[in-house]
Design a protein around this motif. Structure first.
Motif, short mmCIF file in Angstrom:
data_model
loop_
_atom_site.label_atom_id
_atom_site.label_comp_id
_atom_site.label_asym_id
_atom_site.label_seq_id
_atom_site.Cartn_x
_atom_site.Cartn_y
_atom_site.Cartn_z
N SER A 87 1.91 1.77 -3.55
CA SER A 87 0.76 2.29 -4.30
C SER A 87 0.59 3.79 -4.08
O SER A 87 0.23 4.54 -5.01
CB SER A 87 -0.52 1.57 -3.89
OG SER A 87 -0.48 0.21 -4.28
N ARG A 88 0.88 4.25 -2.86
CA ARG A 88 0.76 5.67 -2.58
C ARG A 88 1.85 6.46 -3.31
O ARG A 88 1.61 7.57 -3.80
CB ARG A 88 0.80 5.93 -1.07
CG ARG A 88 -0.42 5.35 -0.35
CD ARG A 88 -0.35 5.60 1.15
NE ARG A 88 -0.76 6.96 1.47
CZ ARG A 88 -1.97 7.31 1.90
NH1 ARG A 88 -2.92 6.39 2.02
NH2 ARG A 88 -2.24 8.55 2.20
N ARG A 115 0.83 -1.21 0.00
CA ARG A 115 0.00 0.00 0.00
C ARG A 115 0.86 1.26 0.00
O ARG A 115 0.45 2.30 -0.54
CB ARG A 115 -0.93 -0.01 1.21
CG ARG A 115 -2.00 -1.11 1.15
CD ARG A 115 -2.78 -1.17 2.46
NE ARG A 115 -1.92 -1.62 3.57
CZ ARG A 115 -2.32 -1.65 4.84
NH1 ARG A 115 -3.55 -1.24 5.17
NH2 ARG A 115 -1.51 -2.08 5.78
N ARG A 172 3.16 5.51 -6.15
CA ARG A 172 2.73 5.50 -7.55
C ARG A 172 1.66 6.57 -7.81
O ARG A 172 1.70 7.25 -8.85
CB ARG A 172 2.19 4.11 -7.92
CG ARG A 172 1.78 4.01 -9.40
CD ARG A 172 1.34 2.61 -9.76
NE ARG A 172 2.47 1.69 -9.77
CZ ARG A 172 2.70 0.76 -8.83
NH1 ARG A 172 1.86 0.64 -7.80
NH2 ARG A 172 3.75 -0.02 -8.90
N ALA A 173 0.75 6.73 -6.88
CA ALA A 173 -0.29 7.75 -7.04
C ALA A 173 0.31 9.15 -7.07
O ALA A 173 -0.10 10.01 -7.86
CB ALA A 173 -1.32 7.63 -5.92
N ASP A 193 1.97 9.60 -10.46
CA ASP A 193 0.99 9.81 -11.53
C ASP A 193 0.42 11.22 -11.50
O ASP A 193 0.19 11.84 -12.55
CB ASP A 193 -0.13 8.78 -11.42
CG ASP A 193 0.34 7.37 -11.79
OD1 ASP A 193 1.44 7.25 -12.37
OD2 ASP A 193 -0.38 6.41 -11.47
N ARG A 194 0.19 11.75 -10.29
CA ARG A 194 -0.30 13.13 -10.20
C ARG A 194 0.76 14.11 -10.70
O ARG A 194 0.43 15.12 -11.33
CB ARG A 194 -0.71 13.45 -8.76
CG ARG A 194 -1.97 12.72 -8.32
CD ARG A 194 -2.66 13.42 -7.16
NE ARG A 194 -1.88 13.41 -5.94
CZ ARG A 194 -1.91 12.42 -5.05
NH1 ARG A 194 -2.66 11.33 -5.27
NH2 ARG A 194 -1.20 12.48 -3.94
#
Length: 224
Positions: free
Chosen positions: A12-13, A9, A15-16, A19-20
């Motif tokens: 994933s954060r 997780r 990666r987020a 992406d932003r």
């Protein structure tokens, strides 16, 4: 912490955030805070190793540690703070915030930052270069979330912040071992930890605010 045990997780954060950053062009800054010995550096090493092996994130995550912003020993001597090296007022918090602000500037540019040379006990200027291709910069240190006038600007420049925690007895033992491995005698290492590191730890635990997550041994245990 096993470097392979980073909570998915957390990745994933990251990666987020990346992406932003690609979406609007502005780099994101992830801050990892916590008391001495809690495992910040180990978490960062595991996180960087994990994202470096991910084809979708490799090359997109950089690293600027807070410890490059230690004040020079000569300045600490002048200020009478050398015996408290590592305390909040022995860092250049203003310079640190300025580098974080530069990392977030659009359009992006190459940003250099100092790194701490443990062999000589001093910071080395411009030892780190963050290229324009980097979408997320990870930065870690004790005081990123400190509710103190000198450090509040740092928290304002973090797009996300994690607080790393650990049981006090385990953390203290790790610190003693670390100082012994660095060359201190066991009695001297214990005295330094109890006088300096633990005083700093108490302040971090008492005054840190604004964490998005709490992490223990690489795993999310609670929201901030």
């Amino acid at each position: 912490m096993d470097l392979t045990a980073v909570d998915p997780r957390l990745v994933s954060r990251v990666r987020a955030l990346a992406d932003r950053a690609r979406g609007d062009g502005r780099r994101r800054v992830l801050g990892i805070a916590g008391p001495p010995g809690a495992g910040k550096t180990t978490l960062v090493a595991g996180l960087l190793a994990t994202v470096g092996a991910d084809p979708g994130l490799s090359g997109r995550v950089g690293h600027v540690p807070m410890d490059g912003f230690h004040l020079p020993n000569a300045e600490l001597d002048r200020l009478g703070r050398r015996d408290r090296k590592g305390a909040p007022d022995t860092f250049d918090a203003e310079g640190y915030a300025a580098v974080l602000a530069s990392l977030r500037t659009s359009p992006r540019r190459v940003v250099t930052a100092p790194a701490f040379d443990h062999a000589v006990g001093e910071a080395e200027a411009d030892a780190i270069a963050i290229g324009v291709e980097v979408d997320v910069v990870v930065t870690e240190g004790n005081y990123l979330l400190l509710d103190d006038p000198a450090w509040r600007p740092v928290r304002a420049l973090l797009d996300e912040a994690w607080l790393v925690a650990l049981a006090d007895d385990v953390r203290r033992e790790r610190l003693i071992v670390r100082h012994v491995e660095a060359g201190r005698e066991p009695a001297d290492a214990t005295a330094w930890v109890d006088r300096s590191d633990e005083a700093n730890a108490r302040r971090v635990l008492r005054e840190s605010t604004g964490a998005d997550l709490v992490v223990v041994d690489g795993r999310i245990v609670a929201p901030g």
